[in-house]
Scaffold this motif. Structure first.
Motif, PDB file in Angstrom:
ATOM      1  N   LYS A 171      15.127  10.043  19.528  1.00  0.00           N
ATOM      2  CA  LYS A 171      14.473   9.418  20.681  1.00  0.00           C
ATOM      3  C   LYS A 171      13.645   8.205  20.292  1.00  0.00           C
ATOM      4  O   LYS A 171      13.359   7.359  21.121  1.00  0.00           O
ATOM      5  N   GLY A 172      13.259   8.102  19.027  1.00  0.00           N
ATOM      6  CA  GLY A 172      12.492   6.958  18.546  1.00  0.00           C
ATOM      7  C   GLY A 172      13.403   5.895  17.971  1.00  0.00           C
ATOM      8  O   GLY A 172      14.588   6.113  17.749  1.00  0.00           O
ATOM      9  N   ASP A 173      12.834   4.727  17.728  1.00  0.00           N
ATOM     10  CA  ASP A 173      13.579   3.615  17.147  1.00  0.00           C
ATOM     11  C   ASP A 173      13.160   3.312  15.713  1.00  0.00           C
ATOM     12  O   ASP A 173      13.974   2.927  14.894  1.00  0.00           O
ATOM     13  N   LEU A 174      11.861   3.454  15.446  1.00  0.00           N
ATOM     14  CA  LEU A 174      11.312   3.102  14.140  1.00  0.00           C
ATOM     15  C   LEU A 174      10.464   4.232  13.588  1.00  0.00           C
ATOM     16  O   LEU A 174       9.787   4.933  14.340  1.00  0.00           O
ATOM     17  N   MET A 175      10.501   4.398  12.270  1.00  0.00           N
ATOM     18  CA  MET A 175       9.633   5.374  11.619  1.00  0.00           C
ATOM     19  C   MET A 175       8.911   4.688  10.468  1.00  0.00           C
ATOM     20  O   MET A 175       9.529   4.062   9.613  1.00  0.00           O
ATOM     21  N   PHE A 176       7.589   4.792  10.492  1.00  0.00           N
ATOM     22  CA  PHE A 176       6.760   4.323   9.391  1.00  0.00           C
ATOM     23  C   PHE A 176       6.452   5.530   8.521  1.00  0.00           C
ATOM     24  O   PHE A 176       6.109   6.594   9.035  1.00  0.00           O
ATOM     25  N   VAL A 177       6.583   5.372   7.204  1.00  0.00           N
ATOM     26  CA  VAL A 177       6.245   6.430   6.258  1.00  0.00           C
ATOM     27  C   VAL A 177       5.184   5.864   5.319  1.00  0.00           C
ATOM     28  O   VAL A 177       5.372   4.803   4.723  1.00  0.00           O
ATOM     29  N   HIS A 178       4.060   6.579   5.232  1.00  0.00           N
ATOM     30  CA  HIS A 178       2.939   6.131   4.414  1.00  0.00           C
ATOM     31  C   HIS A 178       2.670   7.168   3.319  1.00  0.00           C
ATOM     32  O   HIS A 178       2.483   8.343   3.633  1.00  0.00           O
ATOM     33  N   PHE A 179       2.662   6.740   2.064  1.00  0.00           N
ATOM     34  CA  PHE A 179       2.318   7.588   0.931  1.00  0.00           C
ATOM     35  C   PHE A 179       0.935   7.180   0.437  1.00  0.00           C
ATOM     36  O   PHE A 179       0.663   5.991   0.255  1.00  0.00           O
ATOM     37  N   GLN A 211       0.826  -1.207   0.000  1.00  0.00           N
ATOM     38  CA  GLN A 211       0.000   0.000   0.000  1.00  0.00           C
ATOM     39  C   GLN A 211       0.865   1.265   0.000  1.00  0.00           C
ATOM     40  O   GLN A 211       0.409   2.336   0.340  1.00  0.00           O
ATOM     41  N   GLN A 212       2.133   1.130  -0.346  1.00  0.00           N
ATOM     42  CA  GLN A 212       3.092   2.232  -0.410  1.00  0.00           C
ATOM     43  C   GLN A 212       3.405   2.804   0.961  1.00  0.00           C
ATOM     44  O   GLN A 212       3.324   4.009   1.207  1.00  0.00           O
ATOM     45  N   SER A 213       3.773   1.924   1.862  1.00  0.00           N
ATOM     46  CA  SER A 213       4.268   2.299   3.179  1.00  0.00           C
ATOM     47  C   SER A 213       5.629   1.644   3.360  1.00  0.00           C
ATOM     48  O   SER A 213       5.930   0.640   2.717  1.00  0.00           O
ATOM     49  N   ALA A 214       6.425   2.213   4.254  1.00  0.00           N
ATOM     50  CA  ALA A 214       7.760   1.662   4.508  1.00  0.00           C
ATOM     51  C   ALA A 214       8.115   1.872   5.968  1.00  0.00           C
ATOM     52  O   ALA A 214       7.528   2.714   6.650  1.00  0.00           O
ATOM     53  N   ILE A 215       9.086   1.117   6.453  1.00  0.00           N
ATOM     54  CA  ILE A 215       9.575   1.255   7.821  1.00  0.00           C
ATOM     55  C   ILE A 215      11.081   1.498   7.768  1.00  0.00           C
ATOM     56  O   ILE A 215      11.782   0.918   6.933  1.00  0.00           O
ATOM     57  N   TYR A 216      11.536   2.383   8.638  1.00  0.00           N
ATOM     58  CA  TYR A 216      12.951   2.733   8.710  1.00  0.00           C
ATOM     59  C   TYR A 216      13.401   2.725  10.160  1.00  0.00           C
ATOM     60  O   TYR A 216      12.623   3.047  11.055  1.00  0.00           O
TER      61      TYR A 216
END
Length: 87
Positions: free
Chosen positions: A71-79, A60-65
């Motif tokens: 301060k965070g560990d993970l970032m989800f990016v949703h297009f 669905q055009q999302s990714a995790i980094y």
């Protein structure tokens, strides 16, 4: 090929709207102390469930980094095509 065309060709493919790309960034902390409390079988089960969920999100055009130096560990990016779809 001109430099301008090469630059545009190198950009990642994202859904575009009249206003531009609709993007949502979500940042999370991972509770490593809780993770270490799980036995190996529980960790494997969580890992399998996460992989399946992330594979579905990727379609669905999302990714995790992973986030370094934050301060965070993970970032989800949703297009998405619109902000309504992000909601």
């Amino acid at each position: 090929m001109s430099t301008d065309v090469q630059s545009r060709a190198a950009l990642p493919q994202v859904p575009l709207t009249i206003e531009g790309s609709s993007v949502l960034h979500q940042m999370f902390r991972f509770r490593w102390s809780e993770w270490r409390k799980l036995d190996r079988a529980e960790q494997q089960q969580v890992t399998t469930e996460a992989r399946l969920a992330l594979e579905s999100m990727e379609k669905q055009q999302s990714a995790i980094y992973s986030m370094l130096g934050h301060k965070g560990d993970l970032m989800f990016v949703h297009f998405r095509n619109s902000f309504d779809e992000l909601n």
